[in-house]
Design an enzyme around this catalytic site. Structure first.
Site, mmCIF file in Angstrom:
data_model
loop_
_atom_site.group_PDB
_atom_site.id
_atom_site.type_symbol
_atom_site.label_atom_id
_atom_site.label_comp_id
_atom_site.label_asym_id
_atom_site.label_seq_id
_atom_site.Cartn_x
_atom_site.Cartn_y
_atom_site.Cartn_z
ATOM 1 N N ALA A 159 -8.149 5.782 1.504
ATOM 2 C CA ALA A 159 -6.827 5.104 2.410
ATOM 3 C C ALA A 159 -6.526 4.677 0.925
ATOM 4 O O ALA A 159 -7.171 4.504 0.277
ATOM 5 C CB ALA A 159 -7.374 4.175 2.698
ATOM 6 N N ASP A 160 -4.903 4.738 0.930
ATOM 7 C CA ASP A 160 -4.096 3.919 -0.890
ATOM 8 C C ASP A 160 -3.094 4.052 0.689
ATOM 9 O O ASP A 160 -2.384 3.938 1.517
ATOM 10 C CB ASP A 160 -3.705 4.617 -1.035
ATOM 11 C CG ASP A 160 -2.983 4.752 -2.661
ATOM 12 O OD1 ASP A 160 -3.450 3.143 -2.890
ATOM 13 O OD2 ASP A 160 -2.887 5.443 -2.994
ATOM 14 N N THR A 161 -1.913 2.822 -0.119
ATOM 15 C CA THR A 161 -0.833 2.025 0.111
ATOM 16 C C THR A 161 0.325 2.051 -0.008
ATOM 17 O O THR A 161 0.340 2.287 -2.281
ATOM 18 C CB THR A 161 -1.675 0.298 0.668
ATOM 19 O OG1 THR A 161 -2.696 0.421 1.833
ATOM 20 C CG2 THR A 161 0.036 -0.195 1.753
#
Length: 93
Positions: free
Chosen positions: A4-6
């Site tokens: 995941a990354d934001t």
């Protein structure tokens, strides 16, 4: 495998992780008193399949004073956070 990354999006511009104090200060200053989008993408991969999805939310910052931004940078080390902040650290009671 789960990844995941934001990213933070302000006025159509993506704010990734700041490379140094000056960039972190600039990001937090630009977010001060404004609403922006926080978007996280997630990918889950198994031997059988791959699932990808994203979610986003609108976040509004109160107006921040220079001293508040300096304190946050000094105490919460925002260099590994998109937009130079983490919501888990930014909540004031």
């Amino acid at each position: 495998v789960v990844t995941a990354d934001t990213v933070v999006i302000l006025g159509g511009k993506i704010l990734n992780k700041p490379k140094d104090r000056a960039e972190a200060f600039g990001m937090l200053t630009s977010l001060s008193g404004r609403t922006h989008t926080v978007m996280t993408g997630v990918c889950i991969v198994t031997k059988e399949k791959e699932i990808s999805f994203d979610d986003s939310t609108q976040v509004t910052f109160q107006s921040l004073q220079r001293t508040e931004i300096d304190y946050y940078i000094d105490h919460y080390k925002p260099y590994d956070k998109a937009g130079a902040y983490g919501a888990q650290c930014a909540v004031r009671t």
